[in-house]
Scaffold this motif. Structure first.
Motif, PDB file in Angstrom:
ATOM      1  N   LEU A   1      80.376 -29.262 -31.798  1.00 24.41           N
ATOM      2  CA  LEU A   1      80.123 -30.415 -30.945  1.00 24.41           C
ATOM      3  C   LEU A   1      81.452 -30.982 -30.472  1.00 24.41           C
ATOM      4  N   GLY A   2      81.578 -31.176 -29.170  1.00 24.31           N
ATOM      5  CA  GLY A   2      82.768 -31.821 -28.629  1.00 24.31           C
ATOM      6  C   GLY A   2      82.521 -33.307 -28.497  1.00 24.31           C
ATOM      7  N   LEU A   3      83.512 -34.114 -28.908  1.00 17.07           N
ATOM      8  CA  LEU A   3      83.425 -35.557 -28.682  1.00 17.07           C
ATOM      9  C   LEU A   3      84.478 -35.884 -27.636  1.00 17.07           C
ATOM     10  N   VAL A   4      84.024 -36.250 -26.439  1.00 19.09           N
ATOM     11  CA  VAL A   4      85.023 -36.562 -25.421  1.00 19.09           C
ATOM     12  C   VAL A   4      84.928 -38.020 -25.014  1.00 19.09           C
ATOM     13  N   GLY A   5      86.022 -38.521 -24.500  1.00 17.47           N
ATOM     14  CA  GLY A   5      86.076 -39.904 -24.065  1.00 17.47           C
ATOM     15  C   GLY A   5      87.523 -40.298 -23.928  1.00 17.47           C
ATOM     16  N   GLU A   6      87.741 -41.444 -23.274  1.00 19.59           N
ATOM     17  CA  GLU A   6      89.110 -41.876 -23.072  1.00 19.59           C
ATOM     18  C   GLU A   6      89.580 -42.679 -24.266  1.00 19.59           C
ATOM     19  N   SER A   7      90.840 -43.120 -24.226  1.00 20.97           N
ATOM     20  CA  SER A   7      91.341 -43.880 -25.360  1.00 20.97           C
ATOM     21  C   SER A   7      90.519 -45.165 -25.485  1.00 20.97           C
ATOM     22  N   GLY A   8      90.204 -45.526 -26.723  1.00 23.35           N
ATOM     23  CA  GLY A   8      89.383 -46.707 -26.950  1.00 23.35           C
ATOM     24  C   GLY A   8      87.897 -46.434 -26.926  1.00 23.35           C
ATOM     25  N   SER A   9      87.522 -45.155 -26.758  1.00 27.56           N
ATOM     26  CA  SER A   9      86.094 -44.874 -26.730  1.00 27.56           C
ATOM     27  C   SER A   9      85.519 -44.793 -28.139  1.00 27.56           C
ATOM     28  N   GLY A  10      86.377 -44.723 -29.144  1.00 30.12           N
ATOM     29  CA  GLY A  10      85.917 -44.710 -30.531  1.00 30.12           C
ATOM     30  C   GLY A  10      85.747 -43.320 -31.102  1.00 30.12           C
ATOM     31  N   LYS A  11      86.191 -42.289 -30.384  1.00 32.03           N
ATOM     32  CA  LYS A  11      85.945 -40.930 -30.861  1.00 32.03           C
ATOM     33  C   LYS A  11      86.727 -40.590 -32.130  1.00 32.03           C
ATOM     34  N   SER A  12      87.987 -41.055 -32.195  1.00 34.47           N
ATOM     35  CA  SER A  12      88.770 -40.765 -33.399  1.00 34.47           C
ATOM     36  C   SER A  12      88.258 -41.552 -34.598  1.00 34.47           C
ATOM     37  N   THR A  13      87.864 -42.793 -34.361  1.00 34.29           N
ATOM     38  CA  THR A  13      87.301 -43.607 -35.442  1.00 34.29           C
ATOM     39  C   THR A  13      86.037 -42.953 -35.989  1.00 34.29           C
ATOM     40  N   LEU A  14      85.222 -42.464 -35.082  1.00 34.60           N
ATOM     41  CA  LEU A  14      83.998 -41.773 -35.502  1.00 34.60           C
ATOM     42  C   LEU A  14      84.345 -40.563 -36.366  1.00 34.60           C
ATOM     43  N   GLY A  15      85.356 -39.810 -35.941  1.00 37.76           N
ATOM     44  CA  GLY A  15      85.789 -38.649 -36.705  1.00 37.76           C
ATOM     45  C   GLY A  15      86.237 -39.026 -38.104  1.00 37.76           C
ATOM     46  N   ARG A  16      86.989 -40.112 -38.205  1.00 39.10           N
ATOM     47  CA  ARG A  16      87.471 -40.545 -39.514  1.00 39.10           C
ATOM     48  C   ARG A  16      86.348 -41.085 -40.392  1.00 39.10           C
ATOM     49  N   CYS A  17      85.336 -41.662 -39.764  1.00 41.78           N
ATOM     50  CA  CYS A  17      84.172 -42.113 -40.542  1.00 41.78           C
ATOM     51  C   CYS A  17      83.455 -40.910 -41.161  1.00 41.78           C
ATOM     52  N   ILE A  18      83.269 -39.869 -40.355  1.00 43.56           N
ATOM     53  CA  ILE A  18      82.560 -38.693 -40.856  1.00 43.56           C
ATOM     54  C   ILE A  18      83.372 -38.018 -41.955  1.00 43.56           C
ATOM     55  N   ALA A  19      84.700 -38.004 -41.796  1.00 46.69           N
ATOM     56  CA  ALA A  19      85.544 -37.383 -42.817  1.00 46.69           C
ATOM     57  C   ALA A  19      85.560 -38.196 -44.106  1.00 46.69           C
ATOM     58  N   GLY A  20      85.111 -39.446 -44.030  1.00 52.19           N
ATOM     59  CA  GLY A  20      85.081 -40.284 -45.234  1.00 52.19           C
ATOM     60  C   GLY A  20      86.328 -41.116 -45.422  1.00 52.19           C
ATOM     61  N   LEU A  21      87.239 -41.075 -44.443  1.00 50.61           N
ATOM     62  CA  LEU A  21      88.453 -41.874 -44.562  1.00 50.61           C
ATOM     63  C   LEU A  21      88.182 -43.336 -44.258  1.00 50.61           C
ATOM     64  N   LEU A  22      87.159 -43.582 -43.440  1.00 52.60           N
ATOM     65  CA  LEU A  22      86.743 -44.940 -43.142  1.00 52.60           C
ATOM     66  C   LEU A  22      85.291 -45.083 -43.542  1.00 52.60           C
ATOM     67  N   LYS A  23      84.933 -46.268 -44.019  1.00 49.35           N
ATOM     68  CA  LYS A  23      83.544 -46.476 -44.404  1.00 49.35           C
ATOM     69  C   LYS A  23      82.864 -47.346 -43.362  1.00 49.35           C
TER      70      LYS A  23
ATOM     71  N   VAL B   1      87.380 -28.861 -24.309  1.00 44.63           N
ATOM     72  CA  VAL B   1      86.076 -28.876 -24.975  1.00 44.63           C
ATOM     73  C   VAL B   1      85.191 -27.754 -24.422  1.00 44.63           C
ATOM     74  N   ARG B   2      85.305 -27.566 -23.125  1.00 41.15           N
ATOM     75  CA  ARG B   2      84.536 -26.517 -22.455  1.00 41.15           C
ATOM     76  C   ARG B   2      84.804 -25.148 -23.077  1.00 41.15           C
ATOM     77  N   GLN B   3      86.030 -24.947 -23.551  1.00 45.43           N
ATOM     78  CA  GLN B   3      86.427 -23.634 -24.061  1.00 45.43           C
ATOM     79  C   GLN B   3      85.826 -23.303 -25.423  1.00 45.43           C
ATOM     80  N   ILE B   4      85.490 -24.331 -26.191  1.00 50.91           N
ATOM     81  CA  ILE B   4      85.246 -24.051 -27.592  1.00 50.91           C
ATOM     82  C   ILE B   4      83.929 -24.604 -28.137  1.00 50.91           C
ATOM     83  N   CYS B   5      83.295 -25.514 -27.398  1.00 49.98           N
ATOM     84  CA  CYS B   5      82.105 -26.174 -27.963  1.00 49.98           C
ATOM     85  C   CYS B   5      80.817 -25.706 -27.305  1.00 49.98           C
ATOM     86  N   ARG B   6      79.759 -25.740 -28.100  1.00 49.43           N
ATOM     87  CA  ARG B   6      78.452 -25.425 -27.552  1.00 49.43           C
ATOM     88  C   ARG B   6      77.807 -26.694 -26.999  1.00 49.43           C
ATOM     89  N   ARG B   7      77.986 -27.774 -27.719  1.00 48.64           N
ATOM     90  CA  ARG B   7      77.427 -29.039 -27.241  1.00 48.64           C
ATOM     91  C   ARG B   7      78.529 -30.067 -27.060  1.00 48.64           C
TER      92      ARG B   7
END
Lengths: 277, 305, 313
Positions: free
Chosen positions: B36-58, B203-209
């Motif tokens: 799954l690709g998560l795309v968006g501009e800065s401030g879209s929350g994509k990195s925060t979401l990634g860190r939540c899933i990794a368990g670094l942020l609750k 993202v186009r190169q590597i993700c299915r969704r």
């Protein structure tokens, strides 16, 4: 390249001074305590390289033996403040909360307390002695180290490589010893190289006031004190101990500066890498 | 609770840094071996979401389920994260060998001999000459550093790899080589990817969704082909249009309105409406529901259909 | 209008000089947008800094510059004092570190006007607001009084652009002006740069690592690799028919929106010591001569130059 040169000269000087102090019994041309009433205040000559003092003692030999005391004070007190400071800084920053508050407030109190005053008080209670000087200088020097360690650790704890280690399952002990301490120690070492000459100076100051190491044991500080009455007649009496204090301070400052630049280099490299081309 | 075959389920999670809500009610699911690709501009929350899933942020609200178990704020050995800045992600005082070995030491895997063999093996899979084990990170190139960071995570045999802008600080050719490596690894090790990037073409190169994020919300989610060829949300359309096509014969002058959202006071209704050319009264007032626009393709836009 | 001849930039490294820009010559005419593209370490930024006379003090800079019929030597840096900010303007990659955080952004621009154009402060302030409006820094009067930290990255870059063009320079250099920005903001900034160059008939040197940006914006392109200009061509021809294998590699390895690029595992970089052609280690057409004889840049047609023994016809 230039920073390595600075570091090299600094370390060479330190090694040289240390060697002179360690080899004092071999190198000394006279017994540093042996007085000679016939030859007092002789200018430098082939027999007395640095001249003689008011009791006819050989200044060269006394400077060598004095270096043992001065360097010992400088190094041991620095080790003391470094050890205590690093430990308390780590504990404060890692546990945070009340522990942090208590340690750092104590540090503040120690920091504002004049070490001279503390020395005066302690000397009034105990006899002036070498171990007391080391204890006073080391015991008042740790707060700045603790502060430095604490701020470094607080900064490093946020870094990606710590997060990455946590993701791999690293527990607190590993993060502290493997990741935080080795990266925090650089600035601390630099600070330490600056604290050695400061300790040498403080010892000189204390001895100058008569509160440090007591005669007849020669130290650079008490030699200076003895020499002050004769400044106008015998320049060598004050000059040589002064020169060695200067050389010690200078060599440690060079080392610190060189170390700072060498350690800082990796940051410059990083900036360049980030800037692209 | 119903057992599903999802590897990861994210249910309505919210994460705020003080006043700023970076992730605002995000839900999606990921099946095993998916990407799954998560795309968006800065401030879209994509990195925060990634860190939540990794368990670094609750996350403050919502649930993250891994294989059906709630893992909010917990680290999981099978979920690993590759950071954007490989320089910051590698301890500068450790050598390549011990960096890669660290995961094994922490988890007490094997004796010294076995660990050393495994390290060489993993380094080879990521295309790093094992001769480099005694190098420090600053003695490596950007691409090599990112590969070492990758090897560090792979040694624990993860199932889900979160890749946070892994190629954005690399040169094009180096980045593309890393992408092709990631593609190979995915099949070789049966990995699932969450690939965070600001670059749609990557993202186009590597993700299915792909999930498109705007101001803390997912505004469009679907198969990459479908989303890129028939974008339903106007923000996705804008992103695609603004992407500079490396072909001077396809030059375009596009009109782009407004600025990125101020997350301290996000706009009412659809958060994209101040910048949207098609916005009307309803968009200003009512937040659009996340609805199905085609098979496996959802979007949060009143005008999607 | 601008002509660079035999530009070399190097740094002293333990007794020998390491050249980061090697013997580069090129020219730009008024109203033209010249793109310089290359990966990190290609020397593209250093080329830009040299033209602005802003190379680091320990850099060794050689070569000649003809700028609006003024002949200058790169070794004499004082000559740039009167040009910089007036005749030549520059926009950098990171607008945050280029703006003084203690000044309102309007003041930064107004002071440049007062300093360079000897304008009274009141007039300069009005001029600044006019400039802000034309660059989309809205509402201009409010924005002018704000501090850098109150602006988004895109607005900061617009302010930098305003400061660079307030004296209507005849040469504008933009060094990775949009690399730190989002893609939608990037499009806006590129539009502003283009319209300035075309509107004021001034030359624009656009430096970027992104071939997409170059394709969308430039008229003519220089491709740089390890300090050497390896190819020069009008933008259409370059993308249609690259002549240098390096250019081909760059174009082919670009991720594309419209399709998944078939990712070939390209020949990775082998360092070939002392090879004459700097690209030899990564070149799939590399032959014996490439390792022995340094290729010279040669004209293929009126507008195309390439630095390769075996250009791809």
């Amino acid at each position: 390249m230039r920073s390595n040169l600075t570091l090299f000269i600094g370390l060479t000087l330190i090694a040289l001074l240390t060697m002179l102090a360690v080899l004092a019994p071999v190198l000394a041309t006279h017994d540093p305590a042996a007085t000679n009433a016939d030859k007092w205040l002789q200018p430098p000559s082939s027999e007395h390289f640095f001249g003689t003092d008011r009791l006819g003692r050989d200044v060269f030999s006394r400077v060598l033996y004095g270096g043992r005391v001065s360097l010992a004070v400088g190094l041991l007190s620095t080790f003391l403040s470094l050890g205590v400071g690093t430990l308390l800084g780590l504990v404060a920053s890692y546990y945070g909360g009340l522990v942090d508050v208590i340690i750092m407030r104590v540090a503040d109190i120690v920091l504002v307390f004049p070490s001279m005053l503390l020395a005066l008080t302690l000397v009034a209670i105990f006899e002036p002695a070498l171990w007391l000087v080391i204890l006073v200088i080391g015991g008042t020097g740790w707060p700045s180290v603790a502060r430095l360690v604490r701020s470094e650790v607080l900064r490093l704890r946020q870094s990606d490589f710590v997060a990455s280690a946590r993701l791999l399952g690293a527990k607190n002990a590993r993060i502290v010893w493997q990741h935080l301490l080795p990266n925090a120690i650089g600035p601390v070492l630099v600070a330490a190289t600056f604290s050695v000459p400061a300790a040498v100076m403080t010892e000189a100051g204390l001895s100058y006031l008569g509160l440090g190491v007591q005669p007849p044991t020669p130290t650079w500080g008490n030699m200076l004190r003895d020499a002050q009455l004769y400044l106008r007649y015998a320049w060598w009496y004050a000059f040589f101990p002064g020169l060695f204090i200067f050389l010690t301070v200078f060599s440690f400052h060079l080392t610190g500066e060189g170390l700072r630049q060498t350690l800082g280099l990796s940051q410059t490299a990083r900036r360049n890498w980030r800037a692209g081309s | 609770m119903m057992k599903s075959n999802n590897l990861l389920e994210v249910k309505n999670i919210v994460y705020a840094y003080g006043q700023v809500t970076a992730v605002d009610g995000v839900s999606f699911a990921l099946v095993d071996k998916d990407s799954l690709g998560l795309v968006g501009e800065s401030g879209s929350g994509k990195s925060t979401l990634g860190r939540c899933i990794a368990g670094l942020l609750k996350p403050q609200r919502g649930r993250i389920l891994y294989r059906g178990h709630v893992i909010n704020g917990q680290l999981h050995k099978e979920i690993q994260l590759v950071f954007q800045d490989s320089f910051a992600a590698l301890n500068p005082r450790m050598k390549v060998g011990s960096l890669v070995e660290e995961g094994l030491i922490i988890n007490r895997n094997g004796n010294k001999e076995e660990r050393r063999r495994k390290v060489r093996e993993v380094l080879q899979t990521v295309g790093i000459d094992p001769e480099l084990i005694s190098r420090f990170p600053h003695q490596l190139s950007g691409g090599q550093r990112q590969r070492v960071a990758l090897a560090r995570t792979l040694i624990l045999n993860p199932r889900l790899l979160i890749l946070d802008e892994p190629v954005s600080s690399l040169d094009v050719t180096t980045g593309m080589r890393l992408l092709s490596l990631l593609r190979d690894l995915k099949f070789k090790h049966n990995l699932a990817y969450i690939f965070i990037s600001h670059d749609l073409a990557v993202v186009r190169q590597i993700c299915r969704r792909v999930a498109v994020m705007y101001a803390g919300k997912i505004v469009e989610l679907g198969d990459v082909e479908a989303v890129f060829s028939r974008p339903a949300h106007f923000y996705t359309k804008l992103l695609l249009e603004a992407h500079p096509i490396p072909d001077p014969e396809q030059r375009k002058v596009i009109e782009i309105r407004g600025e990125a959202v101020d997350l301290l006071s996000p706009p009412s209704g659809c958060r994209f409406h101040p910048r949207c050319l098609a916005a009307d009264q309803r968009c200003r007032r009512v937040p659009p529901p996340f609805i199905k626009v085609a098979d496996n393709h959802k979007a949060a836009c009143h005008k999607a259909l | 209008m601008l002509e660079v001849k035999n530009l070399q930039v190097g740094f002293n490294e333990v007794g020998k000089i390491k050249w980061v820009v090697k013997n580069s010559s090129f020219s730009v005419s008024a109203g033209e947008i010249l793109g310089i593209v290359g990966e990190s370490g290609s020397g593209k930024s250093m080329t830009a800094l040299a033209i602005m006379g802003l190379c680091p003090v320990d850099a060794i800079v050689q070569g000649q510059l003809n700028f609006q019929n003024r002949k200058m030597n790169f070794a004499q840096r004082d000559a740039w004092q009167e040009l910089r900010g007036v005749e030549m303007g520059m926009v950098f990659q990171d607008p945050t570190s280029s703006l003084n955080p203690l000044y309102p952004v309007g003041q930064t621009v107004a002071e440049a006007l007062v300093f360079h154009k000897k304008m009274p402060l009141e007039e300069a302030k009005k001029e600044t607001e006019k400039l802000f409006t034309s660059l989309g820094i809205l509402p201009a009067a409010v924005r002018a009084r704000q501090y850098p930290h109150q602006l988004s990255g895109g607005l900061k870059q617009r302010v930098m652009l305003a400061a660079a063009i307030c004296c209507k320079p005849k040469l504008l250099i933009a060094d990775e002006p949009t690399t730190a920005l989002d893609v939608t903001v990037q499009a806006q900034i590129l539009n502003l740069l283009t319209s300035y160059a075309k509107g004021e008939n001034s030359a624009l040197l656009l430096i970027s690592h992104d071939l997409g940006v170059i394709a969308q914006t430039a008229d003519r392109v220089l491709v740089m690799c390890k300090g050497v200009i390896v190819e020069e061509a009008p933008v259409l021809e370059l993308f249609k028919k690259p002549l240098h294998p390096y250019t081909q590699l760059l174009i082919n390895s670009l991720p594309r929106l419209d399709r998944a690029v078939q990712l070939k595992t390209e020949k990775s970089e082998i360092v070939i010591n002392g090879s004459a052609c700097l690209f030899a280690g990564r070149c799939r057409y590399c032959r014996q001569i490439c390792l022995q004889v340094e290729p010279k840049i040669k004209a293929i047609s009126e507008k195309r130059r390439v630095c390769c023994h075996f250009p791809l016809f």
